[in-house]
Enzyme design. Structure first.
Site, PDB file in Angstrom:
ATOM      1  N   GLU A  92       1.733 -20.479  -7.372  1.00 39.32           N
ATOM      2  CA  GLU A  92       2.830 -19.613  -6.923  1.00 39.32           C
ATOM      3  C   GLU A  92       2.543 -18.936  -5.591  1.00 39.32           C
ATOM      4  O   GLU A  92       1.407 -18.557  -5.321  1.00 39.32           O
ATOM      5  CB  GLU A  92       3.006 -18.463  -7.916  1.00 39.32           C
ATOM      6  N   CYS A 112       2.626 -13.381  -0.127  1.00 38.11           N
ATOM      7  CA  CYS A 112       1.562 -13.168  -1.109  1.00 38.11           C
ATOM      8  C   CYS A 112       1.033 -14.541  -1.517  1.00 38.11           C
ATOM      9  O   CYS A 112       1.783 -15.355  -2.055  1.00 38.11           O
ATOM     10  CB  CYS A 112       2.174 -12.424  -2.300  1.00 38.11           C
ATOM     11  N   CYS A 119      -7.509 -17.853 -13.314  1.00 35.99           N
ATOM     12  CA  CYS A 119      -8.512 -16.852 -12.921  1.00 35.99           C
ATOM     13  C   CYS A 119      -9.471 -16.628 -14.084  1.00 35.99           C
ATOM     14  O   CYS A 119      -9.060 -16.592 -15.237  1.00 35.99           O
ATOM     15  CB  CYS A 119      -7.828 -15.539 -12.555  1.00 35.99           C
ATOM     16  N   CYS A 123      -8.187 -10.427 -16.986  1.00 35.50           N
ATOM     17  CA  CYS A 123      -7.526  -9.122 -17.177  1.00 35.50           C
ATOM     18  C   CYS A 123      -6.413  -9.281 -18.222  1.00 35.50           C
ATOM     19  O   CYS A 123      -5.613 -10.221 -18.151  1.00 35.50           O
ATOM     20  CB  CYS A 123      -6.963  -8.622 -15.847  1.00 35.50           C
ATOM     21  N   CYS A 126      -2.578  -9.483 -17.279  1.00 41.85           N
ATOM     22  CA  CYS A 126      -2.209 -10.357 -16.153  1.00 41.85           C
ATOM     23  C   CYS A 126      -1.944 -11.784 -16.640  1.00 41.85           C
ATOM     24  O   CYS A 126      -2.787 -12.374 -17.323  1.00 41.85           O
ATOM     25  CB  CYS A 126      -3.342 -10.334 -15.126  1.00 41.85           C
ATOM     26  N   CYS A 342       2.084 -11.710 -10.705  1.00 43.99           N
ATOM     27  CA  CYS A 342       1.250 -12.860 -10.368  1.00 43.99           C
ATOM     28  C   CYS A 342       1.021 -13.772 -11.568  1.00 43.99           C
ATOM     29  O   CYS A 342       0.642 -13.337 -12.627  1.00 43.99           O
ATOM     30  CB  CYS A 342      -0.040 -12.369  -9.714  1.00 43.99           C
TER      31      CYS A 342
HETATM   32  N1  SAH Z   1      -7.408 -10.933  -8.463  1.00 35.84           N
HETATM   33  C1  SAH Z   1      -7.064  -9.961  -7.504  1.00 35.84           C
HETATM   34  C2  SAH Z   1      -5.815 -10.296  -6.729  1.00 35.84           C
HETATM   35  C3  SAH Z   1      -4.640 -10.848  -7.514  1.00 35.84           C
HETATM   36  S1  SAH Z   1      -3.836  -9.739  -8.590  1.00 35.84           S
HETATM   37  C4  SAH Z   1      -6.972  -8.571  -8.146  1.00 35.84           C
HETATM   38  O1  SAH Z   1      -6.951  -8.494  -9.357  1.00 35.84           O
HETATM   39  O2  SAH Z   1      -6.949  -7.596  -7.414  1.00 35.84           O
HETATM   40  C5  SAH Z   1      -3.067  -8.584  -7.495  1.00 35.84           C
HETATM   41  C6  SAH Z   1      -2.701  -7.264  -8.144  1.00 35.84           C
HETATM   42  O3  SAH Z   1      -1.667  -7.448  -9.127  1.00 35.84           O
HETATM   43  C7  SAH Z   1      -3.869  -6.613  -8.879  1.00 35.84           C
HETATM   44  O4  SAH Z   1      -3.969  -5.258  -8.550  1.00 35.84           O
HETATM   45  C8  SAH Z   1      -3.473  -6.795 -10.335  1.00 35.84           C
HETATM   46  O5  SAH Z   1      -4.042  -5.812 -11.149  1.00 35.84           O
HETATM   47  C9  SAH Z   1      -1.981  -6.688 -10.288  1.00 35.84           C
HETATM   48  N2  SAH Z   1      -1.307  -7.247 -11.467  1.00 35.84           N
HETATM   49  C10 SAH Z   1      -1.613  -8.355 -12.164  1.00 35.84           C
HETATM   50  N3  SAH Z   1      -0.744  -8.521 -13.187  1.00 35.84           N
HETATM   51  C11 SAH Z   1       0.137  -7.502 -13.113  1.00 35.84           C
HETATM   52  C12 SAH Z   1       1.261  -7.114 -13.884  1.00 35.84           C
HETATM   53  N4  SAH Z   1       1.664  -7.829 -14.910  1.00 35.84           N
HETATM   54  N5  SAH Z   1       1.928  -5.991 -13.530  1.00 35.84           N
HETATM   55  C13 SAH Z   1       1.526  -5.258 -12.453  1.00 35.84           C
HETATM   56  N6  SAH Z   1       0.468  -5.573 -11.687  1.00 35.84           N
HETATM   57  C14 SAH Z   1      -0.229  -6.677 -12.012  1.00 35.84           C
HETATM   58 FE1  SF4 Z   2      -7.588 -12.391 -12.029  1.00 35.95          FE
HETATM   59 FE2  SF4 Z   2      -5.241 -11.344 -12.711  1.00 35.95          FE
HETATM   60 FE3  SF4 Z   2      -7.467  -9.930 -13.054  1.00 35.95          FE
HETATM   61 FE4  SF4 Z   2      -6.575 -10.391 -10.568  1.00 35.95          FE
HETATM   62  S1  SF4 Z   2      -5.544  -9.205 -12.168  1.00 35.95           S
HETATM   63  S2  SF4 Z   2      -8.678 -10.591 -11.330  1.00 35.95           S
HETATM   64  S3  SF4 Z   2      -5.695 -12.448 -10.862  1.00 35.95           S
HETATM   65  S4  SF4 Z   2      -6.960 -11.850 -14.090  1.00 35.95           S
END
Ligand code: SAH
Ligand code: SF4
Length: 363
Positions: A92, A112, A119, A123, A126, A342
């Protein structure tokens, strides 16, 4: 096979020498790649036909992404693409436009990009984290996402003003390809965007942050903190270490000292988990006098059983940080109706595809 978008200008010159061509051919190719956005080497009309054919027969290519789905938000400001990489993996990329922030009549247009397929950080909130890790993306695949949008914007008489590494994946876990992509995107003879217009977001790989600080770059860094205490943070970021919060704040300070660029701490606000006034107070104490910026991101519910906090909770959280003198913003919600979080679109589309497959199998 080598994608010409992988080569830095100096490498392109060396290639021309190796191929027995004049050095200026490199500039002809670079001009085409970064101003004309061709989809195939045969479209680079600046080059003699015979040389284009030679490049193709020697296994050079351009373009490692093919658009398979484009969705645009109701207000037209957010466009999300599902792009297939050459091995047919869907990833994406998103364009977010901010009409209110115009520069010389052009809206701010932020791309973006994704850096990994899936990944490994896991998390829990996510969608990408819940896919698991498939593979690292190559620099040309990262740059390819930017070029794809540059072509779309170019047709509208607009251009990319900012690039954020906040799509699928952890950029610093794919360090060398992410760095190469940054070099290609910021090189004056490459895509040529200013370093200050790029932000890399990381979940906080401390040694990689320290390494990045030494690269002599002026790019912005955003660290995804999500909690003022390591115990709570570990429940959200299972791969985090036991003292991740302190380590990250120190790493942010070192990045600032080395680069002069203030670090942003991202904080995904999750209902009932990390959005209470008590937690806001703890975060305020932790970041007070640190000079950093906090970006609150009200959760876009995707993975697991996590909800978005109420508007009041978000405002209260922000107020507490603000009253402690902490520079704080709430991320403008963009394109939630088109699965803008994301990894969410890919997950939605693959689920629909699987549902369809099930229906077909059932019949
Ligand atoms: N892996 C990196 C960059 C990609 S995620 C990181 O984690 O920073 C980019 C941002 O989107 C991160 O701050 C992450 O916590 C946030 N993010 C991921 N899933 C999300 C969600 N469902 N709602 C809001 N923010 C989210
Ligand atoms: Fe990976 Fe999503 Fe965590 Fe960013 S927020 S480190 S993309 S699992």
């Amino acid at each position: 096979m080598t994608d010409l978008y992988r080569l830095l200008p100096e490498e392109m010159e060396q290639l021309m020498i190796d191929l027995g061509e004049p050095r200026y051919r490199a500039d002809q190719i670079l001009y085409a790649l970064y101003y004309k956005f061709p989809k195939h080497i045969s479209e680079i009309k600046q080059l003699p036909k015979i040389f284009r054919e030679k490049l193709i027969s020697e296994g050079f290519t351009i373009g490692s992404t093919t658009e398979t789905l484009r969705v645009t938000s109701d207000d037209g400001d957010t466009t999300k693409l599902l792009l297939n990489l050459n091995d047919d993996t869907p990833i994406e990329s998103v364009l977010m436009q901010y009409q209110s922030k115009k520069l010389f009549g052009h809206p701010r247009s932020t791309i973006c990009v994704s850096t990994q397929v899936g990944c490994a950080m896991g998390c829990v909130f996510c969608a990408t984290g819940q896919m698991g890790f498939e593979r690292n993306m190559k620099a040309e695949e990262i740059v390819g996402q930017v070029i794809h949008f540059a072509r779309i914007l170019n047709d509208r008489g607009q251009h990319i003003t900012n690039i954020v590494f906040m799509g699928m994946g952890e950029p610093l876990a794919n360090y060398s390809e992410t760095l190469r992509a940054i070099q290609l995107l910021t090189h004056p003879r490459g895509f040529g965007i200013g370093q200050r217009h790029i932000t890399v977001s990381t979940i906080g790989l401390v040694s990689a942050i320290d390494k990045l600080a030494e690269e002599n770059l002026q790019i912005g860094l955003a660290i995804s903190l999500h909690a003022p205490e390591s115990n709570l943070r570990k429940t959200l970021v299972p791969t985090a270490s036991n003292d991740s919060v302190e380590e990250l704040i120190d790493a942010g300070k070192r990045y600032f000292l080395k680069t002069g660029r203030r670090v942003t701490f991202e904080y995904a606000l999750i209902e009932g988990i990390n959005d209470s006034p008590e937690i806001a107070e703890k975060l305020a104490i932790l970041l007070k006098d640190n000079g950093s910026h906090v970006n609150l991101i009200p959760l876009n519910p995707t993975a697991g059983d996590f909800g978005r906090p109420s508007r009041n909770n978000v405002i209260e959280f922000e107020r507490i940080l603000y009253n402690s003198g902490i520079n704080c913003t709430v991320r403008v919600e963009k394109g939630t109706e088109i699965s803008a979080a994301c990894g969410q679109l890919r997950t939605d589309v693959l689920n629909k595809y699987n549902d369809k497959k099930n229906i077909i199998q059932e019949q």
